[in-house]
Scaffold this motif. Structure first.
Motif, mmCIF file in Angstrom:
data_model
loop_
_atom_site.group_PDB
_atom_site.id
_atom_site.type_symbol
_atom_site.label_atom_id
_atom_site.label_comp_id
_atom_site.label_asym_id
_atom_site.label_seq_id
_atom_site.Cartn_x
_atom_site.Cartn_y
_atom_site.Cartn_z
ATOM 1 N N PRO A 74 -4.322 3.842 -0.888
ATOM 2 C CA PRO A 74 -3.008 4.104 -1.484
ATOM 3 C C PRO A 74 -1.889 3.826 -0.485
ATOM 4 C CG PRO A 74 -4.079 6.154 -0.904
ATOM 5 C CD PRO A 74 -5.085 5.056 -0.663
ATOM 6 N N ILE A 75 -0.747 3.476 -1.038
ATOM 7 C CA ILE A 75 0.430 3.251 -0.199
ATOM 8 C C ILE A 75 1.123 4.593 -0.029
ATOM 9 C CG2 ILE A 75 2.685 2.138 -0.066
ATOM 10 C CD1 ILE A 75 1.544 -0.109 -1.763
ATOM 11 N N THR A 76 1.419 4.924 1.200
ATOM 12 C CA THR A 76 2.131 6.175 1.451
ATOM 13 C C THR A 76 3.537 5.832 1.922
ATOM 14 O OG1 THR A 76 1.274 6.263 3.706
ATOM 15 C CG2 THR A 76 0.042 7.454 2.035
ATOM 16 N N THR A 77 4.484 6.516 1.384
ATOM 17 C CA THR A 77 5.874 6.301 1.793
ATOM 18 C C THR A 77 6.430 7.617 2.312
ATOM 19 O OG1 THR A 77 6.688 6.775 -0.423
ATOM 20 C CG2 THR A 77 6.250 4.480 0.097
ATOM 21 N N ARG A 78 7.347 7.500 3.202
ATOM 22 C CA ARG A 78 8.003 8.687 3.722
ATOM 23 C C ARG A 78 9.174 9.020 2.833
ATOM 24 N NH1 ARG A 78 9.194 8.065 9.988
ATOM 25 N NH2 ARG A 78 8.445 5.958 9.816
ATOM 26 N N ARG A 79 9.269 10.280 2.517
ATOM 27 C CA ARG A 79 10.414 10.728 1.725
ATOM 28 C C ARG A 79 11.641 10.868 2.638
ATOM 29 N NH1 ARG A 79 8.809 15.155 -2.588
ATOM 30 N NH2 ARG A 79 10.256 13.969 -3.824
#
Length: 83
Positions: A74-79
């Protein structure tokens, strides 16, 4: 002597061919697909398999390698923090 001969013959097998051998039906169940899918993988030579007489078996390690090759992380993004 007999055990030593078995160990020598086992070492001739490639790593993917060692371990439990699955029938096409067992491989399909593990993949949660119809039997046609693993048969197609075999026909297209997309998975390692073993002929034992007229029977075809798929090494469990080869099936696990096939599954691992299709794994998409999965792609994880920083909030962003609200300012």
């Amino acid at each position: 002597m007999k055990g030593q001969l078995a160990q020598e013959s086992l070492s001739l097998l490639p790593e993917l061919a060692r371990g439990r051998l699955l029938t096409v039906e067992e491989a399909a169940e593990r993949l949660n697909t119809s039997v046609r899918f693993p048969r197609r993988l075999i026909e297209e030579r997309r998975i390692a398999f073993i002929h034992i007489g007229r029977n075809v078996r798929i090494p469990e390690a080869a099936l696990e390698a096939f599954i691992a090759a299709g794994l998409v992380e999965p792609i994880t993004t920083r909030r962003r923090r609200a300012a």
